[in-house]
Scaffold this motif. Structure first.
Motif, mmCIF file in Angstrom:
data_model
loop_
_atom_site.group_PDB
_atom_site.id
_atom_site.type_symbol
_atom_site.label_atom_id
_atom_site.label_comp_id
_atom_site.label_asym_id
_atom_site.label_seq_id
_atom_site.Cartn_x
_atom_site.Cartn_y
_atom_site.Cartn_z
ATOM 1 N N LEU A 1 31.187 41.319 43.634
ATOM 2 C CA LEU A 1 32.083 42.448 44.125
ATOM 3 C C LEU A 1 31.043 43.538 44.920
ATOM 4 C CD1 LEU A 1 34.216 43.218 41.294
ATOM 5 C CD2 LEU A 1 34.736 41.627 43.031
ATOM 6 N N ALA A 2 31.260 43.845 45.951
ATOM 7 C CA ALA A 2 30.550 44.840 46.936
ATOM 8 C C ALA A 2 31.437 46.236 46.525
ATOM 9 C CB ALA A 2 30.202 44.481 48.142
ATOM 10 N N ASP A 3 30.546 47.248 46.314
ATOM 11 C CA ASP A 3 31.172 48.662 46.235
ATOM 12 C C ASP A 3 30.692 49.305 47.565
ATOM 13 O OD1 ASP A 3 31.548 51.541 45.891
ATOM 14 O OD2 ASP A 3 31.664 51.149 43.795
ATOM 15 N N HIS A 4 31.664 49.625 48.481
ATOM 16 C CA HIS A 4 31.306 50.186 49.631
ATOM 17 C C HIS A 4 30.929 51.518 49.581
ATOM 18 C CE1 HIS A 4 33.083 46.433 51.669
ATOM 19 N NE2 HIS A 4 34.151 46.698 51.398
ATOM 20 N N GLY A 5 31.218 52.128 48.651
ATOM 21 C CA GLY A 5 30.744 53.753 48.617
ATOM 22 C C GLY A 5 29.195 53.600 48.079
ATOM 23 N N SER A 6 28.910 52.870 47.062
ATOM 24 C CA SER A 6 27.490 53.070 46.572
ATOM 25 C C SER A 6 26.610 51.834 46.882
ATOM 26 C CB SER A 6 27.550 52.894 44.998
ATOM 27 O OG SER A 6 27.912 51.524 44.654
ATOM 28 N N GLY A 7 27.306 51.004 47.660
ATOM 29 C CA GLY A 7 26.318 49.666 48.052
ATOM 30 C C GLY A 7 26.298 48.916 46.989
ATOM 31 N N GLU A 8 26.495 49.141 45.644
ATOM 32 C CA GLU A 8 26.095 48.275 44.467
ATOM 33 C C GLU A 8 26.959 47.081 44.753
ATOM 34 O OE1 GLU A 8 25.959 48.648 39.645
ATOM 35 O OE2 GLU A 8 27.366 50.154 40.969
ATOM 36 N N ARG A 9 26.095 46.075 44.022
ATOM 37 C CA ARG A 9 26.856 44.808 43.964
ATOM 38 C C ARG A 9 26.945 44.255 42.564
ATOM 39 N NH1 ARG A 9 26.712 40.217 48.489
ATOM 40 N NH2 ARG A 9 27.095 41.642 50.451
ATOM 41 N N THR A 10 28.139 43.676 41.906
ATOM 42 C CA THR A 10 28.184 43.572 40.666
ATOM 43 C C THR A 10 28.847 42.190 40.579
ATOM 44 O OG1 THR A 10 30.287 44.506 40.475
ATOM 45 C CG2 THR A 10 28.398 45.925 39.882
ATOM 46 N N ARG A 11 28.847 41.405 39.323
ATOM 47 C CA ARG A 11 29.018 40.133 39.028
ATOM 48 C C ARG A 11 29.974 40.385 37.967
ATOM 49 N NH1 ARG A 11 25.931 35.976 40.677
ATOM 50 N NH2 ARG A 11 25.930 34.693 38.688
ATOM 51 N N VAL A 12 31.383 39.746 38.101
ATOM 52 C CA VAL A 12 32.436 39.705 37.149
ATOM 53 C C VAL A 12 32.739 38.242 36.867
ATOM 54 C CG1 VAL A 12 34.797 40.477 36.688
ATOM 55 C CG2 VAL A 12 33.142 42.058 37.786
ATOM 56 N N ARG A 13 32.840 37.973 35.888
ATOM 57 C CA ARG A 13 33.360 36.677 35.079
ATOM 58 C C ARG A 13 34.759 36.739 34.676
ATOM 59 N NH1 ARG A 13 29.651 35.107 31.853
ATOM 60 N NH2 ARG A 13 28.643 33.350 33.454
ATOM 61 N N ALA A 14 35.579 36.106 35.141
ATOM 62 C CA ALA A 14 37.166 35.950 34.979
ATOM 63 C C ALA A 14 37.587 34.569 34.629
ATOM 64 C CB ALA A 14 37.826 36.374 36.192
ATOM 65 N N ARG A 15 38.556 34.317 34.030
ATOM 66 C CA ARG A 15 39.216 33.151 33.501
ATOM 67 C C ARG A 15 39.954 32.600 34.702
ATOM 68 N NH1 ARG A 15 40.840 32.186 28.406
ATOM 69 N NH2 ARG A 15 41.442 29.960 29.201
ATOM 70 N N TYR A 16 40.483 33.582 35.533
ATOM 71 C CA TYR A 16 41.286 33.196 36.673
ATOM 72 C C TYR A 16 41.197 34.281 37.700
ATOM 73 C CZ TYR A 16 43.310 29.166 34.276
ATOM 74 O OH TYR A 16 43.523 27.992 33.502
ATOM 75 N N VAL A 17 41.426 34.129 39.168
ATOM 76 C CA VAL A 17 41.348 35.142 40.056
ATOM 77 C C VAL A 17 42.597 34.930 40.747
ATOM 78 C CG1 VAL A 17 40.307 35.700 42.262
ATOM 79 C CG2 VAL A 17 38.976 35.011 40.573
ATOM 80 N N LEU A 18 43.203 36.019 40.905
ATOM 81 C CA LEU A 18 44.442 36.044 41.537
ATOM 82 C C LEU A 18 44.231 36.714 42.854
ATOM 83 C CD1 LEU A 18 47.922 37.262 40.188
ATOM 84 C CD2 LEU A 18 47.369 37.509 42.527
ATOM 85 N N ALA A 19 44.514 36.283 44.158
ATOM 86 C CA ALA A 19 44.154 36.696 45.502
ATOM 87 C C ALA A 19 45.189 37.095 46.070
ATOM 88 C CB ALA A 19 43.530 35.388 46.220
ATOM 89 N N ALA A 20 45.656 38.542 46.183
ATOM 90 C CA ALA A 20 46.805 39.080 46.838
ATOM 91 C C ALA A 20 45.812 39.998 47.990
ATOM 92 C CB ALA A 20 47.631 40.004 46.086
ATOM 93 N N ASP A 21 44.907 39.476 48.717
ATOM 94 C CA ASP A 21 44.382 40.460 49.471
ATOM 95 C C ASP A 21 44.960 40.176 51.063
ATOM 96 O OD1 ASP A 21 43.623 37.710 49.448
ATOM 97 O OD2 ASP A 21 41.183 38.093 49.863
ATOM 98 N N GLY A 22 46.168 39.996 51.463
ATOM 99 C CA GLY A 22 46.652 40.203 52.773
ATOM 100 C C GLY A 22 46.386 38.599 53.533
ATOM 101 N N ALA A 23 47.102 38.918 54.815
ATOM 102 C CA ALA A 23 47.286 37.822 55.933
ATOM 103 C C ALA A 23 45.845 37.598 56.243
ATOM 104 C CB ALA A 23 48.003 38.232 56.963
ATOM 105 N N ARG A 24 44.810 38.296 55.964
ATOM 106 C CA ARG A 24 43.464 37.927 56.396
ATOM 107 C C ARG A 24 42.631 37.931 55.264
ATOM 108 N NH1 ARG A 24 42.069 42.669 60.896
ATOM 109 N NH2 ARG A 24 43.043 43.822 59.327
ATOM 110 N N SER A 25 42.926 37.224 54.334
ATOM 111 C CA SER A 25 42.776 36.911 52.920
ATOM 112 C C SER A 25 41.047 36.389 52.978
ATOM 113 C CB SER A 25 43.449 35.951 52.169
ATOM 114 O OG SER A 25 42.660 35.525 51.034
ATOM 115 N N THR A 26 40.224 37.126 52.397
ATOM 116 C CA THR A 26 39.011 36.904 52.232
ATOM 117 C C THR A 26 38.813 35.531 51.183
ATOM 118 O OG1 THR A 26 38.163 38.885 52.490
ATOM 119 C CG2 THR A 26 36.627 37.376 51.245
ATOM 120 N N LEU A 27 39.565 35.602 50.118
ATOM 121 C CA LEU A 27 39.485 34.442 49.194
ATOM 122 C C LEU A 27 39.960 33.214 49.862
ATOM 123 C CD1 LEU A 27 40.450 36.332 46.071
ATOM 124 C CD2 LEU A 27 38.584 34.266 46.060
ATOM 125 N N ARG A 28 41.136 33.206 50.773
ATOM 126 C CA ARG A 28 41.631 32.191 51.388
ATOM 127 C C ARG A 28 40.641 31.354 52.338
ATOM 128 N NH1 ARG A 28 45.558 34.237 54.320
ATOM 129 N NH2 ARG A 28 44.518 33.806 56.306
#
Length: 525
Positions: free
Chosen positions: A150-177
């Motif tokens: 994950l990239a934080d646009h305010g701080s520029g920091e990048r973090t790593r998050v572990r999830a059991r599942y990812v739910l992509a609801a990021d729109g018609a121009r979906s990054t995940l798709r």
């Protein structure tokens, strides 16, 4: 296993109505979530404006329907009007069925509201972390989880998050798709449009004939909030960067309007029309515009996404809590992909119908017809056949036991039909029937399976662990409409769709347990 900065059960990518609804649904199940949204806050634009009757049923289940209705327009705004200019008389009009007035098939009524009013209500519906200004830029799937960067646009920091599942609801121009390489089918881009939000006194042309949308020859107008504000939307001008937006809106209102609007916001957007080839890849599931971008005609885009996550979230919860097998998630795409294709077909067809109205009007004016002459609408009084589509959806998958015999008189509703005909067939939404004053059969559904039966004593003793099940008494008056005898039962899934039906008494003590195991794909014997 690589180091991460945080862990969660479900990472939701996208903070629009679909992602926020998923967050509220999963919170009801007690599932830990983290939602990230690349925008710096909730949408300031009206955008999606129709919450249809099925979505309101879902929000009723979340306890949000009254709050949404309180901030929405009155039912008489549930209408579209066609005019040459905003100040001319209607030459055609049509009601939004299920929005302009109650329908007997549902305990709720759809509403016309603005996305900038809906989203804060959805955000407040759960107490789970949300990070704005944060974008998913990469992900790696592991054996039992997904690690997202994950990239934080305010701080520029990048973090790593572990999830059991990812739910992509990021729109018609979906990054995940795009990251997953999931292709789409359909017409694609239909046009580039602009929405202008403005203030102006237009009450003299709208107060006596309210509507959610006024279609004119120079773009469409609509009220933004009950207390004021307007929007115009139309094709984006070629030189959008140098367009005088107050002048454009003033000219769109017509030469006799003599109104100089105060422009508040301008948003450019693309009308897309496509469906993704699949709704899931590994531990990533997609919903809303990320898997089906729909033309705005009929207001089905956001509502279809809300229905997506209503179908999905109980399945995610079951897998995460251990009473469902991971294969249950396969039924999400199996059930929702055909709905997306039917909805796309219908919205494209509805858009063509809208064009027909304007074409007939132009032909009428060229022939010298009077300005007030009506235009025959190319559709029936059922507004673009929505009830058959949004209430008549039938699922066919491993999460439905469709082999129980149906009474021959039970009708089957068509997901694309003009009319919605309630039916107790497995796979269909449970018909709305009043169990008590103010309490519907749909209100009996929640974060559990509901067993509706006129003979609770016959079913209550049956073992159901580890599945969450509630037995609900069905008034005898409803047994025949439900295709049940005096000892029969309907098993209703948490999303309100019928999983199984037994017209008579259970064949054995193992009946209910075996059905639950089959529906959930559970290894539990």
């Amino acid at each position: 296993m690589p180091a991460v900065d945080a862990e969660t059960a479900v990472l939701i990518v996208g903070g629009g109505p679909v992602g926020l609804t998923a967050r509220a649904l999963l919170a009801r199940w007690g599932v830990r979530t983290l939602l990230v949204e690349k925008r710096t806050g909730l949408s300031p634009f009206p955008r999606s404006r129709l919450v249809n009757v099925r979505s309101m049923e879902i929000y009723r289940g979340l306890g949000l329907a009254a709050r949404i209705t309180d901030r929405a327009f009155a039912p008489e705004y549930g209408r579209i009007r066609f005019r040459d200019t905003l100040y001319d008389r209607d030459f055609a009009t049509a009601a939004m069925v299920g929005v302009d007035a109650p329908v007997p098939e549902s305990p709720v009524i759809g509403v016309l509201t603005s996305q900038d009013r809906l989203e804060p209500t959805l955000l407040a519906a759960a107490d789970a972390p949300v990070r704005f200004g944060v974008e998913l830029v990469d992900l790696v799937e592991e054996a039992q989880s997904v690690v997202a960067v994950l990239a934080d646009h305010g701080s520029g920091e990048r973090t790593r998050v572990r999830a059991r599942y990812v739910l992509a609801a990021d729109g018609a121009r979906s990054t995940l798709r795009a990251l997953l390489g999931i292709a789409t089918t359909g017409p694609g881009e239909l046009g580039r449009f602009t929405t202008v939000v403005f203030d102006a006194d237009l009450g003299r042309w709208s107060a006596d004939q309210p509507a959610g949308v006024y279609f004119t020859a120079h773009g469409s107008f609509g009220p933004v909030h009950p207390e004021g504000g307007w929007l115009w939307f139309g094709l984006t001008p070629d030189d959008a960067a140098h367009t005088d937006w107050p002048d454009l809106v003033s000219r769109a209102l017509g030469p006799r309007a003599e109104v100089r609007p105060e422009v508040l916001r301008v948003q450019h957007w693309v009308m897309n029309a496509f469906v993704a080839e699949r709704f899931r890849q590994g531990r990533v599931v997609l919903a809303g515009d990320a898997v089906h971008a729909l033309p705005i005609t009929g207001g089905l885009g956001m509502n279809t996404g809300v229905a997506d996550v209503h179908n999905l979230c109980w399945k995610l919860a079951g897998v995460l809590r251990g009473w469902a097998g991971p294969g249950l998630l396969d039924t999400y795409g199996t059930e929702r992909l055909p709905v997306a294709h039917r909805t796309l077909d219908q919205t494209v067809a509805a858009t063509r119908l809208m064009v027909q109205v304007q074409t007939r009007r132009n032909e009428q004016l060229r022939s010298g017809a009077a300005a007030a002459d009506p235009v025959e609408l190319p559709w029936s009084d059922r507004y673009f056949a929505q009830l058959g589509l949004v209430l008549g959806v039938a699922y066919r998958s491993g999460a439905v036991l469709s082999d129980a015999p149906a009474p021959p008189e039970a009708p089957d509703s068509s997901a694309g039909g003009t009319d919605y005909v309630p039916t107790p067939e497995p796979g269909h939404r449970m018909p709305h029937l009043w169990l008590a004053p103010g309490r519907s059969t749909l209100d009996a559904c929640g974060e559990w399976f509901t067993l509706l039966t006129p003979d609770p004593a016959r079913w209550e003793h049956l073992p159901t662990a580890p599945w969450p099940v509630r037995v609900e008494a069905l008034p005898r008056a409803h047994t025949e409409p439900c295709g049940l005898g005096p000892h029969g039962a309907l098993l209703v899934r948490p999303d309100g769709h019928i999983a199984a039906r037994w017209p008579a008494a259970p064949p054995s003590d193992a009946t209910l347990r075996q059905a639950l195991a089959a529906v959930t794909g559970s290894p539990t014997s």
